[in-house]
Design a protein around this motif. Sequence first.
Motif, PDB file in Angstrom:
ATOM      1  N   ALA A 195       0.837  -1.200   0.000  1.00  0.00           N
ATOM      2  CA  ALA A 195       0.000   0.000   0.000  1.00  0.00           C
ATOM      3  C   ALA A 195       0.873   1.253   0.000  1.00  0.00           C
ATOM      4  N   ALA A 196       1.952   1.219   0.772  1.00  0.00           N
ATOM      5  CA  ALA A 196       2.873   2.362   0.786  1.00  0.00           C
ATOM      6  C   ALA A 196       3.511   2.539  -0.591  1.00  0.00           C
ATOM      7  N   LEU A 197       3.868   1.431  -1.223  1.00  0.00           N
ATOM      8  CA  LEU A 197       4.497   1.515  -2.551  1.00  0.00           C
ATOM      9  C   LEU A 197       3.506   2.055  -3.585  1.00  0.00           C
ATOM     10  N   GLU A 198       2.278   1.558  -3.530  1.00  0.00           N
ATOM     11  CA  GLU A 198       1.274   2.025  -4.494  1.00  0.00           C
ATOM     12  C   GLU A 198       1.005   3.520  -4.302  1.00  0.00           C
ATOM     13  N   HIS A 199       0.974   3.933  -3.047  1.00  0.00           N
ATOM     14  CA  HIS A 199       0.748   5.354  -2.778  1.00  0.00           C
ATOM     15  C   HIS A 199       1.907   6.190  -3.328  1.00  0.00           C
ATOM     16  N   LEU A 200       3.101   5.692  -3.157  1.00  0.00           N
ATOM     17  CA  LEU A 200       4.273   6.403  -3.684  1.00  0.00           C
ATOM     18  C   LEU A 200       4.200   6.507  -5.210  1.00  0.00           C
TER      19      LEU A 200
ATOM     20  N   ALA B 250       7.848   5.840 -11.188  1.00  0.00           N
ATOM     21  CA  ALA B 250       6.580   5.347 -10.627  1.00  0.00           C
ATOM     22  C   ALA B 250       6.317   3.920 -11.114  1.00  0.00           C
ATOM     23  N   GLU B 251       6.637   3.672 -12.374  1.00  0.00           N
ATOM     24  CA  GLU B 251       6.437   2.339 -12.933  1.00  0.00           C
ATOM     25  C   GLU B 251       7.326   1.321 -12.208  1.00  0.00           C
ATOM     26  N   SER B 252       8.574   1.718 -11.909  1.00  0.00           N
ATOM     27  CA  SER B 252       9.462   0.771 -11.224  1.00  0.00           C
ATOM     28  C   SER B 252       8.988   0.526  -9.789  1.00  0.00           C
ATOM     29  N   VAL B 253       8.371   1.529  -9.179  1.00  0.00           N
ATOM     30  CA  VAL B 253       7.791   1.327  -7.846  1.00  0.00           C
ATOM     31  C   VAL B 253       6.671   0.298  -7.923  1.00  0.00           C
ATOM     32  N   ARG B 254       5.823   0.410  -8.948  1.00  0.00           N
ATOM     33  CA  ARG B 254       4.726  -0.562  -9.113  1.00  0.00           C
ATOM     34  C   ARG B 254       5.266  -1.974  -9.358  1.00  0.00           C
TER      35      ARG B 254
ATOM     36  N   ASP C 202      14.898   3.898  -5.844  1.00  0.00           N
ATOM     37  CA  ASP C 202      15.158   2.462  -6.034  1.00  0.00           C
ATOM     38  C   ASP C 202      15.525   1.795  -4.709  1.00  0.00           C
ATOM     39  N   CYS C 203      16.485   2.373  -4.009  1.00  0.00           N
ATOM     40  CA  CYS C 203      16.952   1.748  -2.769  1.00  0.00           C
ATOM     41  C   CYS C 203      15.874   1.806  -1.695  1.00  0.00           C
ATOM     42  N   ALA C 204      15.177   2.912  -1.608  1.00  0.00           N
ATOM     43  CA  ALA C 204      14.135   3.044  -0.587  1.00  0.00           C
ATOM     44  C   ALA C 204      13.062   1.979  -0.776  1.00  0.00           C
ATOM     45  N   ILE C 205      12.632   1.759  -2.016  1.00  0.00           N
ATOM     46  CA  ILE C 205      11.524   0.812  -2.216  1.00  0.00           C
ATOM     47  C   ILE C 205      11.979  -0.633  -2.052  1.00  0.00           C
ATOM     48  N   LEU C 206      13.222  -0.924  -2.415  1.00  0.00           N
ATOM     49  CA  LEU C 206      13.714  -2.294  -2.224  1.00  0.00           C
ATOM     50  C   LEU C 206      13.867  -2.595  -0.738  1.00  0.00           C
ATOM     51  N   CYS C 207      14.367  -1.637   0.030  1.00  0.00           N
ATOM     52  CA  CYS C 207      14.463  -1.831   1.481  1.00  0.00           C
ATOM     53  C   CYS C 207      13.075  -1.997   2.083  1.00  0.00           C
TER      54      CYS C 207
ATOM     55  N   ALA D  93       8.031   9.732   3.138  1.00  0.00           N
ATOM     56  CA  ALA D  93       7.408   9.788   4.463  1.00  0.00           C
ATOM     57  C   ALA D  93       5.885   9.822   4.326  1.00  0.00           C
ATOM     58  N   GLU D  94       5.410  10.567   3.340  1.00  0.00           N
ATOM     59  CA  GLU D  94       3.969  10.681   3.100  1.00  0.00           C
ATOM     60  C   GLU D  94       3.390   9.309   2.705  1.00  0.00           C
ATOM     61  N   ALA D  95       4.101   8.597   1.845  1.00  0.00           N
ATOM     62  CA  ALA D  95       3.616   7.278   1.399  1.00  0.00           C
ATOM     63  C   ALA D  95       3.580   6.284   2.556  1.00  0.00           C
ATOM     64  N   LEU D  96       4.604   6.326   3.413  1.00  0.00           N
ATOM     65  CA  LEU D  96       4.638   5.434   4.575  1.00  0.00           C
ATOM     66  C   LEU D  96       3.482   5.735   5.518  1.00  0.00           C
ATOM     67  N   ALA D  97       3.291   7.030   5.790  1.00  0.00           N
ATOM     68  CA  ALA D  97       2.235   7.427   6.719  1.00  0.00           C
ATOM     69  C   ALA D  97       0.865   7.025   6.177  1.00  0.00           C
ATOM     70  N   ALA D  98       0.682   7.153   4.867  1.00  0.00           N
ATOM     71  CA  ALA D  98      -0.606   6.791   4.260  1.00  0.00           C
ATOM     72  C   ALA D  98      -0.921   5.314   4.473  1.00  0.00           C
ATOM     73  N   ALA D  99       0.128   4.484   4.585  1.00  0.00           N
ATOM     74  CA  ALA D  99      -0.081   3.050   4.802  1.00  0.00           C
ATOM     75  C   ALA D  99       0.050   2.696   6.277  1.00  0.00           C
ATOM     76  N   ASP D 100       0.081   3.720   7.131  1.00  0.00           N
ATOM     77  CA  ASP D 100       0.151   3.514   8.570  1.00  0.00           C
ATOM     78  C   ASP D 100       1.457   2.819   8.986  1.00  0.00           C
ATOM     79  N   LEU D 101       2.517   3.080   8.214  1.00  0.00           N
ATOM     80  CA  LEU D 101       3.848   2.599   8.599  1.00  0.00           C
ATOM     81  C   LEU D 101       4.645   3.776   9.150  1.00  0.00           C
ATOM     82  N   PRO D 102       5.592   3.526  10.056  1.00  0.00           N
ATOM     83  CA  PRO D 102       6.344   4.654  10.628  1.00  0.00           C
ATOM     84  C   PRO D 102       7.146   5.398   9.561  1.00  0.00           C
ATOM     85  N   ALA D 103       7.014   6.720   9.547  1.00  0.00           N
ATOM     86  CA  ALA D 103       7.736   7.536   8.564  1.00  0.00           C
ATOM     87  C   ALA D 103       9.243   7.378   8.734  1.00  0.00           C
TER      88      ALA D 103
END
Lengths: 424, 424
Positions: free
Chosen positions: B33-38, B84-88, B135-140, B167-177
């Motif tokens: 959900a965080a990735l999709e939001h991003l 965005a495509e690589s995030v998806r 790239d690194c943020a989403i793989l982690c 941070a916004e994408a994490l928060a949207a998925a209720d994960l710690p920023a």
Amino acid sequence: MSDELAQQVTTIAQQARAASYALATAPTAQKNAALEHLATLLPAASERLIAANKLDLDAAEANGLTAAQIDRLTLTPERLDHLAESVRQVAALPDPVGAALETTTRPNGLVIEKRRVPIGVIGIIYEARPNVTIDCAILCLKSGNAAILRGGKEIFHTNTAFAALLAEALAAADLPAEAIQLIPTTDRAALNTLLKLDELIHCIIPRGGEGLIRFVAQNSTIPVIKHYTGVCCIYLDKAADPTLASAITVNAKTQRPGVCNAAEQLLVHADVAATLLPQVASALIEAGVELVADGRAAAILSTANLPHGIASDEDLRAEFLALKMAVRIVDSVDDAIAQINRDSSGHSESIITTDAATAARFQAAVDSSAVFWNASTRFNDGFEFGFGAEIGISTDRLHARGPMGLPELCSYKYVVTGTGQTRG
Amino acid sequence: MSDELAQQVTTIAQQARAASYALATAPTAQKNAALEHLATLLPAASERLIAANKLDLDAAEANGLTAAQIDRLTLTPERLDHLAESVRQVAALPDPVGAALETTTRPNGLVIEKRRVPIGVIGIIYEARPNVTIDCAILCLKSGNAAILRGGKEIFHTNTAFAALLAEALAAADLPAEAIQLIPTTDRAALNTLLKLDELIHCIIPRGGEGLIRFVAQNSTIPVIKHYTGVCCIYLDKAADPTLASAITVNAKTQRPGVCNAAEQLLVHADVAATLLPQVASALIEAGVELVADGRAAAILSTANLPHGIASDEDLRAEFLALKMAVRIVDSVDDAIAQINRDSSGHSESIITTDAATAARFQAAVDSSAVFWNASTRFNDGFEFGFGAEIGISTDRLHARGPMGLPELCSYKYVVTGTGQTRG
């Protein structure tokens, strides 16, 4: 340090790297032949070995080492027989090298095999236990790695005698004698040189006290796999079976208190502490354990008239390695998880409960190398896990975590077979 | 450095460690959900991002960066769509966390599951490519690791804007920023502090030039997974198919000469060099490649009237990253193996031969992360291997070797279930 010493250490590493290529493709039978020869040599050369060992023992006495320390240094014919037996056991283990870990075929027809291979050259830095010399040498040999051994000054003569035997065993199997080498000095400067040879040595495994391991980790440019000792916790859940709780806690604390997977910390759920803690504490006290308690645990122990001290902040994250245990009360499994993740060393923890969901939560969230449910932390061990041998229990997360057997002394490479594929 | 800065970096690492516990047990759907939001935010926030990027581009121009360098820094709406495509795509990949890698039952009834878990907290140290941040943020994130990002000063404003989005994408998925944080300064002192926080950060991955990677490796007390570039070799065996030999050598050298898995060195078996080398050399020259040859290769090229230079000693172990290739003659496959193990960087090598036994010998004895038979070295890549994503190609042997995908960003732990077992 002298340039000459630095050059000598560098030459050893260069020879080890050259030998590592031969070892990497050596057939299993050839490696086993060297091991079998060594197993024969150890008792056969016992006079020589014990004479060399006596030089170390005399020095140990002169230097005022304790009787327990001297005992650990001592070789006897029985101990040599035992060592020979462990060499035969490693010879009997499956060869980890060459196994296809995964094989995939890509849409373009490329066949990709992930193949287990030796790491290359491994440096073992250790202190005063002579069996480490043989244990580490044979595990490196069986896993196809060249080994550079650097033991403590307390066993230098013993190690030198072992090194001659190892070279003889390698030569008898037509393997390069440089596959296992001892650094012929315990000069700290030689160690400092060794730890910077990252072009020739691929991995350092320090074995010994925390001070040694920290020194190596801080001074090495070579990757280090650390084997720190353990602050291990037992958590008695509100759904703990009292009989299991006592039996496991006593076993984890007392069966061998001086080792890394012995328990040091006891956490008890508040809802059941008033009855469960006195029961488990009585069993611990009967087994000779001294308890130090946090405020809430102390109140319960006092009510039950059970002897205890008050835990200091240090006690609540201490590795006692002795018949001493810290006790605290927690309010929930999540409270236990948080306290364990904060105060343990991430080695081995255990939950005692009959509630499968709580156990699953604990095992998922506790960030330790082994997380047990209704079993003693003392089982976090390569032999108990069925590995047949172990070089130690890694407290690192990279490469290997927990018990390290022969496969954990290996890396991998991709062996890719094509029919002329080019990239578009 | 100021104590304040050191404290700030330490606080970031403490927050990352705290967030890593939440991330380690976060369900796949929540991470996705965080990735999709991003993926939605990246194009939606393009104005903000491109405005921040312009600050970096203006500074780059003022500092006299080359057009190519500036191009690499530049964000455009198209590049954001691509990101965005690589995030998806990463969202669509299987979650590596929680898989049971092996399960064994011991004779005493203990059930031992080796379970894949995140490493914990990963520090990414990189230079000036803004896509590395995402790239690194989403793989982690997908692999359940908290990430601390420290990018170069050339993209500081862009990274700061990306960090706010993450941070916004994490928060949207209720994960710690705090699961993904950027070090808010490019001060070298902050990096030095970061590299010593081995109690809080479990792994450092440097991405960038060799100088950066060496600096990190030498100054870190945290394990570093190094991604050095490659000195890759093609060996044309005496049983090489000439058509394959030309096609693969040209592809490996020219398809993308500036990357780590491009070939740099060509070794040709002496028995066939007189005819095979001119054929392959002509194809290379036609593709624009400058050849530098050892003595024997030069003689053959001279006889064939093909233009070439004389290879220096440096050329014979050079990473040209350009349309230039060193050529040498070898006397046997074992000679090729020895020269490759000495002069390559252990990244990617290929043998061209129709002889299966020779190929097997080469693939067993060459000590590189990927060893190809009749295929281009350019295939040593996470996407080409079917990993779906990669954080880089490790030139280390420990933990991960070769392409690193999501599973390689994980460690493991042992989850052990008993029925009251104690150790005797």
